[in-house]
Design an enzyme around this catalytic site. Structure first.
Site, PDB file in Angstrom:
ATOM      1  CB  CYS A 270       8.308   7.485  -9.520  1.00  0.00           C
ATOM      2  SG  CYS A 270       8.865   5.777  -9.487  1.00  0.00           S
TER       3      CYS A 270
ATOM      4  CG  ASP B  24       0.889   8.954  -8.014  1.00  0.00           C
ATOM      5  OD1 ASP B  24       2.083   8.706  -8.237  1.00  0.00           O
ATOM      6  OD2 ASP B  24      -0.047   8.290  -8.501  1.00  0.00           O
TER       7      ASP B  24
ATOM      8  CG  HIS C  71       3.691   7.345 -10.685  1.00  0.00           C
ATOM      9  ND1 HIS C  71       3.660   7.279  -9.305  1.00  0.00           N
ATOM     10  CD2 HIS C  71       4.717   6.563 -11.082  1.00  0.00           C
ATOM     11  CE1 HIS C  71       4.622   6.480  -8.898  1.00  0.00           C
ATOM     12  NE2 HIS C  71       5.276   6.033  -9.945  1.00  0.00           N
TER      13      HIS C  71
END
Length: 473
Positions: free
Chosen positions: A160, A357, A359
């Site tokens: 990430c 994000d 993820h």
């Protein structure tokens, strides 16, 4: 490294539930319950845009004990209302507050009831969402060629920080080649510049800024497939990769494919512990000169400023300063997030940050540099997530892009004004020059855990700063 939970929000609905009315009680009939469920679900999914998702503390997302009937549904809605999340079901003409949203140097007024007359602000959710969804979104991927000599064909659960850094650098390239006002076109063919940028972030060694090449460049800073890395090491990996990439391309065709100088800002004016990082104007000028092969003209420059703003949590004295950096026209946002879960923070409203994000797991795609009809949908996101600013990890890095000398001077002026507001605790400072200092730590002491201690050596032969100390402020 794990996905930040959140709740989706629909931008438009006239349903009473979407306006925050009371949830059905446990005594509601089955028919009323069914209608209520249908209403709220239609509110959430009635639009291609999900306006906001918010991160809550992990305790708010523990699995619920099974309940049946209207009681479970009422309990769910009451929980949303109690956690302040009901606003996420409001329509597109509504916003969390009437406060301005600052997004990568641009101001948006999301409230339909309180429009700003300021020329610095743009009104309307549609304009903000178009801007947000035009930003390059880079996420976990699976199914790419193995990284180096490892067996990793996916970066799920560990990549990430790499992905967040790719997003920040991708925005710098978009701003450079296409301008801050660029928005993703609704029609193909796309521009060669846009497709070329996406190609550089593909997941193979053939792509200049791939996860494969970043890990290779950052080996000496602890980057490795399967391991998480901190913001400082990530910035240094980019510095190494850009330098190596430029040297390779100049040897082959006389041109580099990174169109700007890169300055990783760290260390104080004397290289001693306890000071804020210093943006040195002379260092920036030397980097631009080197980029231009000895010419004195100023070049575009990307500044990365890694910081540690506290121990276990963000020191609240830095919150107003971090918020103000998003008002800089040169803003590229922040690499940061919850501990162990890096995100790309690109905006702020009140005391909440807005982020993209990384993820989400997607299949690896290969976008050829000359394929102007490519499907680029996996590189864009229309879901805005938010997080309380005081919950972000104190280890972070701020990015800025300055197009020319005037832009850099404007950045320095704004940064100096920010220092004046810091009450003795600035994020970073600006000085004309710095003095080299003695070596304090060996380079071998550095690691990729975000708490690296590096040498302070002044300028090296390439005009770049040596490995400088990175301290807790």
């Amino acid at each position: 490294m794990t996905s930040l939970p959140g709740r989706g929000v629909s931008p438009s609905s006239s349903d009473p539930l979407c306006e925050g009315n009371a949830a059905p009680s446990s005594s509601s009939s089955g028919q009323d319950l069914k209608q209520s469920k249908n209403s709220i679900l239609s509110c959430v999914f009635s639009s291609p845009f999900s306006i906001f998702e918010a991160h809550q503390d992990s305790s708010a997302h523990r699995p619920l004990k099974p309940h049946s009937g209207s009681y479970a549904w009422s309990r769910f809605l009451r929980r949303i209302a109690c956690t302040g999340s009901m606003w996420r079901f409001l329509g597109a003409s509504k916003a969390l507050t009437s406060s301005d949203v600052w997004f990568l140097g641009k101001c948006y007024k999301l409230s339909s009831e309180e429009l700003s007359n300021s020329s610095d602000c743009e009104s309307g959710n549609a304009a903000f969402l178009e801007d947000f969804s035009s930003r390059i979104w880079i996420t976990y991927r699976k199914g790419f060629d193995a990284i180096s000599d490892s067996k990793y064909t996916s970066d799920v659960n560990w990549g990430c920080m790499v992905r967040s850094s790719q997003m920040l650098v991708a925005q710098a390239l978009i701003f450079h080649h296409l301008g801050r006002s660029w928005r993703k076109p609704s029609q193909k063919p796309y521009s060669p510049e846009y497709i070329g940028i996406l190609h550089m972030f593909g997941d193979s060694e053939a792509c200049a800024f791939s996860i494969h090449n970043l890990l290779q460049a950052g080996k000496s800073y602890g980057l490795a497939a399967g391991s998480w890395v901190g913001p400082y090491a990530m910035c240094r990996a980019w510095q190494t990769l850009v330098r190596t990439n430029r040297e390779h391309h100049e040897a082959v065709d006389g041109n580099g494919n990174f169109p700007m100088a890169l300055y990783v800002v760290s260390g104080d004016e004397d290289g001693e512990r306890g000071g804020a990082p210093v943006v040195c104007i002379d260092v920036a000028a030397q980097l631009c000169c080197d980029f231009n092969k000895g010419q004195s003209t100023w070049s575009p420059i990307l500044l990365l400023v890694p910081l540690v703003l506290g121990l276990d949590k963000l020191n609240p004295r830095y919150i107003p300063l971090l918020k103000e950096t998003f008002t800089f026209p040169q803003s590229l946002g922040i690499l940061g997030g919850k501990p162990g879960t890096s995100t790309y923070v690109a905006g702020v409203q009140d005391d909440r940050v807005l982020y993209l994000d990384p993820h989400e797991v997607q299949l690896a795609v290969d976008i050829a540099a000359d394929n102007l009809e490519a499907d680029t949908s996996s590189y864009h996101c229309s879901t805005v997530r938010d997080l309380a600013l005081d919950l972000i990890d104190p280890s972070l890095a701020i990015g800025f892009y300055c197009r020319d000398k005037d832009d850099f001077d404007d950045f320095c002026s704004r940064a100096s004004e920010l220092v004046d507001k810091a009450n003795g605790a600035p994020l970073f400072t600006v000085m004309q020059s710095v003095q080299p200092s003695k070596q304090m730590y060996n380079e071998e002491s550095s690691s990729g855990d975000g708490m690296d201690i590096i040498n302070v050596e002044g300028l090296d032969g390439s005009g770049e700063t040596g490995e400088e100390e990175w301290q807790i402020l």
